[in-house]
Design an enzyme around this catalytic site. Structure first.
Site, mmCIF file in Angstrom:
data_model
loop_
_atom_site.group_PDB
_atom_site.id
_atom_site.type_symbol
_atom_site.label_atom_id
_atom_site.label_comp_id
_atom_site.label_asym_id
_atom_site.label_seq_id
_atom_site.Cartn_x
_atom_site.Cartn_y
_atom_site.Cartn_z
ATOM 1 N N TYR A 148 23.777 -22.115 16.014
ATOM 2 C CA TYR A 148 23.690 -20.935 16.885
ATOM 3 C C TYR A 148 24.942 -20.065 16.794
ATOM 4 O O TYR A 148 25.173 -19.200 17.631
ATOM 5 C CB TYR A 148 23.381 -21.335 18.336
ATOM 6 C CG TYR A 148 24.288 -22.374 18.960
ATOM 7 C CD1 TYR A 148 25.587 -22.060 19.331
ATOM 8 C CD2 TYR A 148 23.841 -23.674 19.186
ATOM 9 C CE1 TYR A 148 26.419 -23.009 19.906
ATOM 10 C CE2 TYR A 148 24.664 -24.627 19.762
ATOM 11 C CZ TYR A 148 25.947 -24.287 20.120
ATOM 12 O OH TYR A 148 26.776 -25.227 20.680
ATOM 13 N N LYS A 163 32.738 -21.295 18.524
ATOM 14 C CA LYS A 163 32.285 -21.452 17.136
ATOM 15 C C LYS A 163 32.218 -20.090 16.440
ATOM 16 O O LYS A 163 32.523 -19.979 15.254
ATOM 17 C CB LYS A 163 30.923 -22.142 17.089
ATOM 18 C CG LYS A 163 30.916 -23.573 17.618
ATOM 19 C CD LYS A 163 31.422 -24.564 16.603
ATOM 20 C CE LYS A 163 31.165 -26.002 17.073
ATOM 21 N NZ LYS A 163 31.669 -27.008 16.138
HETATM 22 C C1 HXC Z 1 30.308 -28.511 33.544
HETATM 23 C C2 HXC Z 1 32.121 -29.744 32.817
HETATM 24 C C3 HXC Z 1 31.254 -30.669 32.166
HETATM 25 C C4 HXC Z 1 29.839 -30.444 32.271
HETATM 26 C C5 HXC Z 1 33.289 -31.297 31.859
HETATM 27 N N1 HXC Z 1 33.354 -30.182 32.572
HETATM 28 N N2 HXC Z 1 32.028 -31.621 31.586
HETATM 29 N N3 HXC Z 1 31.648 -28.679 33.481
HETATM 30 N N4 HXC Z 1 29.417 -29.345 32.947
HETATM 31 N N5 HXC Z 1 28.960 -31.272 31.702
HETATM 32 C C6 HXC Z 1 34.561 -29.546 33.078
HETATM 33 C C7 HXC Z 1 35.377 -30.454 33.964
HETATM 34 O O1 HXC Z 1 34.872 -30.458 35.285
HETATM 35 C C8 HXC Z 1 36.748 -29.798 33.887
HETATM 36 O O2 HXC Z 1 36.844 -28.680 34.707
HETATM 37 C C9 HXC Z 1 36.792 -29.300 32.456
HETATM 38 O O3 HXC Z 1 35.440 -29.226 32.012
HETATM 39 C C10 HXC Z 1 37.531 -30.237 31.539
HETATM 40 O O4 HXC Z 1 36.932 -31.513 31.625
HETATM 41 P P1 HXC Z 1 37.749 -32.836 31.321
HETATM 42 O O5 HXC Z 1 36.797 -33.961 31.209
HETATM 43 O O6 HXC Z 1 38.897 -32.957 32.244
HETATM 44 O O7 HXC Z 1 38.403 -32.427 29.954
HETATM 45 P P2 HXC Z 1 38.474 -33.076 28.574
HETATM 46 O O8 HXC Z 1 38.829 -34.503 28.609
HETATM 47 O O9 HXC Z 1 39.371 -32.253 27.826
HETATM 48 O O10 HXC Z 1 36.974 -32.981 27.996
HETATM 49 C C11 HXC Z 1 36.558 -31.976 27.168
HETATM 50 C C12 HXC Z 1 35.033 -31.862 27.173
HETATM 51 C C13 HXC Z 1 34.370 -33.243 26.943
HETATM 52 C C14 HXC Z 1 34.599 -30.882 26.141
HETATM 53 C C15 HXC Z 1 34.645 -31.349 28.558
HETATM 54 O O11 HXC Z 1 32.962 -33.135 27.037
HETATM 55 C C16 HXC Z 1 34.758 -33.833 25.651
HETATM 56 O O12 HXC Z 1 35.840 -34.407 25.536
HETATM 57 N N6 HXC Z 1 33.971 -33.704 24.599
HETATM 58 C C17 HXC Z 1 34.339 -34.174 23.254
HETATM 59 C C18 HXC Z 1 33.211 -34.757 22.558
HETATM 60 C C19 HXC Z 1 32.027 -33.830 22.447
HETATM 61 O O13 HXC Z 1 31.796 -32.970 23.285
HETATM 62 N N7 HXC Z 1 31.205 -34.071 21.459
HETATM 63 C C20 HXC Z 1 29.993 -33.325 21.270
HETATM 64 C C21 HXC Z 1 30.241 -32.227 20.395
HETATM 65 S S1 HXC Z 1 28.698 -31.695 19.808
HETATM 66 P P3 HXC Z 1 37.613 -28.717 36.144
HETATM 67 O O14 HXC Z 1 37.553 -27.318 36.635
HETATM 68 O O15 HXC Z 1 36.820 -29.687 36.987
HETATM 69 O O16 HXC Z 1 38.997 -29.181 35.857
HETATM 70 C C22 HXC Z 1 28.883 -30.173 19.274
HETATM 71 C C23 HXC Z 1 27.755 -29.725 18.413
HETATM 72 C C24 HXC Z 1 27.074 -28.525 18.928
HETATM 73 O O17 HXC Z 1 29.792 -29.493 19.530
HETATM 74 C C25 HXC Z 1 25.767 -28.256 18.222
HETATM 75 C C26 HXC Z 1 24.642 -29.069 18.688
HETATM 76 C C27 HXC Z 1 23.286 -28.628 18.177
#
Ligand code: HXC
Length: 280
Positions: A148, A163
């Site tokens: 996307y 992205k």
């Molecule tokens: C809303 C959210 C949330 C959710 C986290 N937050 N998850 N808000 N909905 N589901 C908010 C938190 O409340 C916080 O805000 C802020 O985001 C940061 O969250 P943390 O957990 O403290 O931060 P961090 O450890 O840095 O985590 C980053 C992340 C997490 C992106 C939020 O999901 C992560 O680490 N992801 C890495 C792995 C990942 O996502 N893999 C999948 C990639 S797939 P506040 O205000 O409360 O502080 C991909 C492919 C796409 O990208 C294409 C697919 C077809």
């Protein structure tokens, strides 16, 4: 398809390689002779991937850290240089994403995803690019985007924005750094099942089934279908490719684009009626 030691002269710095597509790419690159340096936040998956590469006879090392912090990235790049003597290839694979209604997002939630995807890719690209430019040696950067990236998508706005930024960087630096023989590639994958993406982006089993049925090929991608393309892009075979983004999604985004694409759902009998009416 690929010669045994195709990537034997490559040393690859790959972000987020402990799990998912990053892990699959790391294993495939290593199998073809590349030395792999992994960089991500969590140690256990990195250790496991590195051990698996070594068990299969390859070379791997890793550092833990967060791509959002330039000084941490710099230290990891330094560690990679010390481990292998040089790095000539970067794969910006680390990503963050989740489904959310945009009006509910906190500023920090937006910043977390943009920080990992856009800032992280920039920090890694700049850290390695500076070294390649100073040393006068060529380099290759492969950015892993998402299908996307050109269209945007509802409910993943931080990821879509980030992205799209990485795509802009891919195309911009493909020109700016071409005189230094640094080339850029991007792959924009569609749905490839991984634990990280699936747990965040497939809310229910039913949604997954619907997504599969909507797909023109009625299936999701296989990891090796992505790693083969990545190998090709990093290999000497792709040296005239620069700044291109290849969408690897089995045609899924086109299915959403064409005004009449949903007519693939039409039963053959209805087509026959339409055709019969036309002939009258
Ligand atoms: C809303 C959210 C949330 C959710 C986290 N937050 N998850 N808000 N909905 N589901 C908010 C938190 O409340 C916080 O805000 C802020 O985001 C940061 O969250 P943390 O957990 O403290 O931060 P961090 O450890 O840095 O985590 C980053 C992340 C997490 C992106 C939020 O999901 C992560 O680490 N992801 C890495 C792995 C990942 O996502 N893999 C999948 C990639 S797939 P506040 O205000 O409360 O502080 C991909 C492919 C796409 O990208 C294409 C697919 C077809």
């Amino acid at each position: 398809m690929f010669a045994n030691r195709l990537l034997a002269d490559r040393t690859i710095f790959l972000t987020g390689g402990g799990t998912g597509l990053g892990r699959s790419m790391a294993l495939h690159f290593a199998e073809l002779g590349a030395r792999i340096f992994l960089f991500a936040r969590r140690e256990p998956p990195l250790r496991e991937t590195a051990e698996e590469i070594r068990r299969r006879g390859g070379q791997a090392a890793y550092a833990t850290g967060d791509v959002r912090h330039p000084e941490v990235v710099e230290a990891a790049v330094e560690a990679a240089w010390n481990a292998f003597g040089r790095v000539d290839t970067l794969v910006n694979n680390a990503a963050g994403n989740f489904l959310a209604r945009t009006e509910t997002l906190s500023a920090n939630a937006f910043a977390a995803v943009v920080g990992i995807v856009l800032h992280g890719s920039f920090h890694c690209t700049q850290a390695l690019g500076r070294r390649w430019i100073a040393a006068g040696t060529p380099g290759v950067v492969l950015n892993i985007l998402t299908s996307y990236v050109e269209t945007g998508s509802a409910y993943v706005v931080p990821s879509a924005c980030a992205k799209a930024g990485v795509l802009a960087m891919t195309r911009s630096l493909a020109i700016e750094w071409a005189p230094y023989r640094i080339r850029f590639h991007a792959i924009a994958p569609g749905p490839f099942p991984t634990e990280g993406a699936w747990s965040r982006l497939m809310p229910t089993r039913e949604f997954e089934e619907r997504a599969r049925n909507f797909h023109p090929l009625k299936r999701f991608g296989r990891h090796e279908e992505l790693t083969h393309l990545a190998v090709y892009l990093l290999s000497p075979m792709a040296e005239y490719l620069n700044g291109e983004c290849i969408i690897l999604d089995g045609g899924l985004w086109l299915r959403g684009a064409g005004q009449f694409n949903a007519l693939t759902e039409l039963p053959a009998a209805v087509w026959q009626q339409l055709e019969a009416a036309r002939k009258k």
